[in-house]
Scaffold this active site. Structure first.
Site, mmCIF file in Angstrom:
data_model
loop_
_atom_site.group_PDB
_atom_site.id
_atom_site.type_symbol
_atom_site.label_atom_id
_atom_site.label_comp_id
_atom_site.label_asym_id
_atom_site.label_seq_id
_atom_site.Cartn_x
_atom_site.Cartn_y
_atom_site.Cartn_z
ATOM 1 N N GLY A 52 -4.263 -3.962 0.990
ATOM 2 C CA GLY A 52 -5.644 -4.426 1.127
ATOM 3 C C GLY A 52 -5.628 -5.667 2.018
ATOM 4 N N ASP A 231 -10.400 -3.621 7.925
ATOM 5 C CA ASP A 231 -9.066 -4.177 8.135
ATOM 6 C C ASP A 231 -9.009 -4.999 9.413
ATOM 7 O OD1 ASP A 231 -7.165 -2.862 5.961
ATOM 8 O OD2 ASP A 231 -8.719 -1.439 6.534
HETATM 9 O O1 MRU Z 1 -3.597 0.713 3.552
HETATM 10 P P1 MRU Z 1 -4.322 -0.240 2.659
HETATM 11 O O2 MRU Z 1 -4.510 0.211 1.273
HETATM 12 O O3 MRU Z 1 -3.781 -1.649 2.761
HETATM 13 O O4 MRU Z 1 -5.712 -0.206 3.359
HETATM 14 C C1 MRU Z 1 -6.540 -1.246 3.470
HETATM 15 C C2 MRU Z 1 -7.681 -0.981 2.650
HETATM 16 O O5 MRU Z 1 -7.591 -1.218 1.466
HETATM 17 C C3 MRU Z 1 -8.889 -0.395 3.171
HETATM 18 O O6 MRU Z 1 -8.888 0.030 4.448
HETATM 19 C C4 MRU Z 1 -10.054 -1.226 2.733
HETATM 20 O O7 MRU Z 1 -11.159 -0.441 2.743
HETATM 21 C C5 MRU Z 1 -10.257 -2.434 3.574
HETATM 22 S S1 MRU Z 1 -9.188 -3.702 3.189
HETATM 23 C C6 MRU Z 1 -10.131 -4.612 2.123
#
Ligand code: MRU
Length: 360
Positions: A52, A231
């Site tokens: 995240g 992200d």
């Molecule tokens: O691959 P991850 O689980 O680290 O992915 C990021 C995310 O959790 C998502 O894309 C999310 O919607 C945005 S990050 C708060």
């Protein structure tokens, strides 16, 4: 957020150790892990024990601080630069990771103590920003709303509160009657595992839906709005988020449903002029070819669910063009997903340019 009545952040630092909630075990087991040095912390990011955008941003800041502390201890001036390269190679897409490393690096050039203060301040700021995102986002949620979300942009994805789910938590605590459709979010199932767990813990009515059900539900009049996290947000408002977000935004546009992105300004990358400049992480094919879950003894096992003769292609993110986004909910207010909107939010964020000065 509280788990079992106790207040937690997803990641925090005590002395030179980092502690974090091990997200790969959730929702089956709640365990706190300790990371003793920057190498272990890098591994926690790489293996998605912490994932995240905001959470890996905070952890990356702590990891950089751990490296400065170690460099000072063993009098190795080259160690911090080597560590920075290693941290920046863990995961490429979330801007928050690079934002935190840059800030802690600048502070660490003065001393390891400054690096540590900067890392702690960045984690606090992430939590405060998400709280404000909740307040702005709550203004968009009406009583009775059915909200769809993709992946996990809840408190587990940040230091606390979350981005997309922060408004949902506030709306619920204010007594609004809301319902959340949780996209399962294949292949790692952050929706089905993490978002669903968070909502259950908070007692918010919700259900998990297949990733490919969004358009059907939206056109069936079952969804009032969609809120997703981010992200990395390019200077023109194009937004990278978990794979599948783009499809949801297209469906929402076609169905006339508002589609919002919620993210702190630490996710904005002005070096990316458009979404085409955003590097998209490709992860192991195993995430698609295998499923995992606990066996009868509670041990997490991996089983192959795809045809043994086939491989898989696994892009972890996609980019939603700005024109499909109804607005970006930031800690400075809700702005248009456009170059002007992004500039407006950054101008309003006095701390953005002066964060380093504030820390020092
Ligand atoms: O691959 P991850 O689980 O680290 O992915 C990021 C995310 O959790 C998502 O894309 C999310 O919607 C945005 S990050 C708060």
């Amino acid at each position: 957020m509280k788990v079992g009545g106790k207040q937690y952040r997803t990641v925090w630092m005590e002395d030179s150790s980092v502690f974090f909630i091990e997200q790969n075990l959730l929702p089956f087991e709640f365990r706190i892990q300790q990371s003793l040095n920057y190498r272990e912390s890098c591994q926690a990011i790489r293996s998605m024990q912490v994932r995240g955008a905001g959470a890996i941003g905070a952890l990356a800041g702590f990891t950089m601080a751990q490296a400065f502390l170690e460099a000072e201890n063993i009098a190795d001036p080259g160690l911090a630069a080597k560590a920075r390269e290693e941290i920046e190679a863990t995961r490429p897409t979330a801007r928050n990771l690079f934002h935190a490393v840059e800030k802690v690096w600048e502070a660490g050039l003065i001393s390891a103590t400054y690096a540590l203060s900067a890392a702690l301040a960045l984690a606090d700021k992430d939590s405060e920003d998400c709280k404000k995102i909740g307040e702005y986002g709550n203004s968009l949620i009406r009583d009775g709303f059915r909200i769809e979300t993709h992946c996990n942009a809840g408190w587990l994805a940040f230091v606390d509160y979350g981005s997309a789910l922060s408004p949902v938590y506030l709306a619920h605590s204010k007594g609004k009657n809301i319902f959340v459709y949780v996209d399962e979010t294949r292949p790692r199932s952050q929706g089905a595992r993490l978002t669903a767990w968070e909502l259950h813990e908070e007692g918010i009515p919700h259900t998990i839906i297949p990733d490919n059900a969004g358009a059907w539900l939206m056109f069936g009049g079952k969804v009032d709005m969609m809120i997703c996290g981010a992200d990395r947000i390019a200077a023109n408002g194009d937004t990278a988020n978990k794979i599948g977000t783009f499809e949801k935004a297209l469906s929402a546009k076609a169905a006339g449903i508002p589609f919002y992105i919620a993210a702190p300004l630490s996710t904005v990358d002005l070096n990316c002029k458009t979404g085409k400049d955003i590097l998209i992480e490709e992860r192991s094919e195993d995430e698609l070819l295998y499923a995992e879950g606990p066996d009868e003894e509670g041990i997490i096992r991996k089983i192959r669910t795809a045809s043994p003769g086939s491989g898989a292609y696994n892009p972890a993110f996609d980019v939603t063009p700005a024109e499909l986004i109804s607005g970006i909910i930031t800690e400075k207010g809700i702005v248009r997903a456009s170059g002007e909107g992004i500039k407006e939010a950054l101008r309003a964020d006095e701390g953005y340019e002066t964060l380093k000065l504030n820390i020092l």
